[in-house]
Design an enzyme around this catalytic site. Structure first.
Site, PDB file in Angstrom:
ATOM      1  CD  GLU A 180      -1.494  -2.420   1.723  1.00 19.52           C
ATOM      2  OE1 GLU A 180      -2.287  -3.373   1.744  1.00 19.52           O
ATOM      3  OE2 GLU A 180      -0.297  -2.521   2.100  1.00 19.52           O
ATOM      4  N   PRO A 203      13.268 -12.417  -0.084  1.00 24.14           N
ATOM      5  CG  PRO A 203      14.053 -13.709   1.671  1.00 24.14           C
ATOM      6  CD  PRO A 203      14.492 -12.685   0.689  1.00 24.14           C
ATOM      7  NE  ARG A 204       5.127  -8.496   0.355  1.00 25.37           N
ATOM      8  CZ  ARG A 204       4.856  -7.444  -0.414  1.00 25.37           C
ATOM      9  NH1 ARG A 204       5.664  -7.155  -1.428  1.00 25.37           N
ATOM     10  NH2 ARG A 204       3.811  -6.683  -0.197  1.00 25.37           N
ATOM     11  N   GLY A 244      13.028  -1.939   0.893  1.00 22.45           N
ATOM     12  CA  GLY A 244      13.171  -0.668   0.194  1.00 22.45           C
ATOM     13  C   GLY A 244      14.136  -0.683  -0.972  1.00 22.45           C
ATOM     14  CD  GLU A 245      18.997  -2.303  -0.396  1.00 23.87           C
ATOM     15  OE1 GLU A 245      19.935  -2.066  -1.170  1.00 23.87           O
ATOM     16  OE2 GLU A 245      19.121  -2.970   0.647  1.00 23.87           O
ATOM     17  CG  ASN A 281       2.821  -3.839  -8.301  1.00 24.75           C
ATOM     18  OD1 ASN A 281       2.348  -4.050  -9.415  1.00 24.75           O
ATOM     19  ND2 ASN A 281       3.073  -2.632  -7.851  1.00 24.75           N
ATOM     20  CD  GLU A 319       6.860  -3.121  -6.697  1.00 30.88           C
ATOM     21  OE1 GLU A 319       7.521  -4.177  -6.538  1.00 30.88           O
ATOM     22  OE2 GLU A 319       6.306  -2.528  -5.771  1.00 30.88           O
TER      23      GLU A 319
END
Length: 443
Positions: A64, A273-274, A319-320, A344, A347
């Protein structure tokens, strides 16, 4: 009457919810941040408001938050004199949004416990609240309505998996849904579903998906080499990036990678990994498979040692992902080989990299269909097909480049949701603050 019984029930739920949250946070090595979640907000954060009107945007977690980025950029540009507060529910979401330059304040969203909600709203006094995707909290929405604060649902969606649950509890959700000022849904299906759950049809609109407004560009060979050097990856290696992987997927990714290494000596795998806290489990899988790896957090100490073909970069940070997608030749997007609902695909498409994904894309059905329609990626039916799909794209550079260009074209053709959201938002802010969009930001 509904809210009376809801608040009586919530009194009994405060302790078990708090204990669960404490366990979840501590087990992941993170602070539970109970003060913020009970509405006791840090003075240093509140001081950043500085008497300015506040726009409060809530993004539950990482997905989100990333989707909200185009909207945050537009809000910052149009309302430079407003303070923008971004709240999150998860620690990973907070970590992502804390780095966004568009926001002024980062906070955790309060528990939907009446004293916590009242306290937070009284401290912040927002002029407008924007809630990303599908967060429906009765107390929060009602207390905002009682204070005359408009609440907009942005980029709303109702997944296949959650729709039946929402319908079963329609009696619960409709009370909060009726209090939203506008509900901006991604697709007509989403619009019809949330109306069936109880949203007012006259205030529910199909606006489009903000995720298509992610800035997109095709990187130059020089940009890609620089990115690879940043991660100590030799520029001559072909890179596979497996992003947002879940338990049950890493085994198949590793197996496909080992199969490809039998016939190729120019490969490198980036495994993301998520949930970064799972890095130790994934590291054990890599060790058992006999693959040499380094964690992302260890690269600074070994920055003079370049990776070699057949090794793995295990990313245990957040964040990468966009940068890692950009330096890759092929991307696999996780959550799709297992029934998680996918992640998603836009991206990697936004940086012109072809995507491979599995059959479980229920949370991103529209996006998956568009990726296939524009021939910007490949969907595999089973984990056993993964190695073949990787090999096909890696061995056919012309096809790989074509799929990458198709992804960029798809992004260009389907954008515009940010502008449509801003039109709705302007209806609440422009009449009240007619000159704020022309002033310079003063903080």
């Amino acid at each position: 009457m509904f809210f009376f019984f809801y608040n009586i029930t919530s009194i009994f739920l405060v302790l078990p919810v708090s204990l669960y949250h404490w366990y979840r946070s501590v087990s992941r090595g993170r602070s539970p941040a109970f003060k913020e979640r009970f509405g006791f907000l840090p003075r240093e954060e509140l001081a950043k408001i500085g008497g300015r009107p506040v726009i409060w945007l809530h993004a539950v977690s990482v997905g989100e938050a990333i989707a909200a980025r185009p909207l945050l950029k537009a809000l910052r540009a149009k309302y430079p004199c407003h303070a923008i507060l971004v709240s999150n529910t998860t620690e990973t979401g907070r970590a992502i949004t804390s780095s966004f330059p568009e926001k002024d304040i980062s906070l955790y969203f309060p528990f939907d416990f009446l004293p916590a909600v009242r306290r937070a709203l009284e401290h912040i006094k927002p002029e407008l609240i924007i809630i990303m995707e599908t967060e429906i909290w009765p107390n929060f929405t009602r207390q905002a309505a009682l204070r005359g604060i408009p609440v907009i649902l942005a980029n709303g969606r109702i997944s296949d998996r959650s729709y039946s649950r929402y319908l079963a509890f329609k009696w619960f959700f409709r009370h909060a849904l009726q209090l939203f000022s506008n509900l901006c849904m991604q697709t007509e299906v989403d619009r019809e579903r949330i109306i069936a759950i109880g949203a007012p049809p006259e205030r529910t609109l199909r606006i489009g998906n903000l995720k298509y407004d992610i800035p997109f560009r095709h990187l130059s060979p020089e940009d890609i080499i620089a990115l690879k050097e940043h991660y100590t990856i030799p520029h001559e290696l072909s890179v596979i990036c497996a992003g947002s992987s879940h338990p049950g997927e890493e085994e198949h990714i590793i197996s496909a990678y080992r199969e490809l290494l039998v016939s190729r000596s120019d490969l490198f795998l980036v495994l993301v990994p998520r949930h970064p806290e799972r890095a130790a489990n994934v590291a054990a899988l890599l060790a058992n498979a006999g693959l040499a790896y380094r964690r992302r957090t260890d690269l600074a100490a070994t920055s003079d040692v370049m990776f070699r073909s057949g090794e793995v970069l295990l990313v245990n940070t957040i964040g990468e992902l966009m940068g890692l997608y950009a330096l890759s030749d092929v991307v696999f997007v996780g959550g799709s080989l297992v029934p998680t609902g996918g992640h998603n695909l836009l991206e990697p498409a936004s940086v012109g990299v072809p995507t491979i994904f599995g059959p479980h894309m229920t949370n991103f059905r529209e996006i998956a269909a568009l990726v296939l329609q524009h021939q910007a990626g490949i969907q595999v039916d089973t984990p056993a097909d993964l190695a073949e799909a990787f090999q096909k794209l890696l061995s056919e550079p012309v096809l790989r480049q074509e799929l990458g260009r198709n992804g960029l074209l798809m992004m260009r053709e389907n954008g515009g949701a940010t502008e449509r959201h801003m039109e709705i938002i302007a209806g609440y802010l422009d009449t009240k603050f007619p000159s704020n969009n022309t002033k310079q930001r003063s903080n």
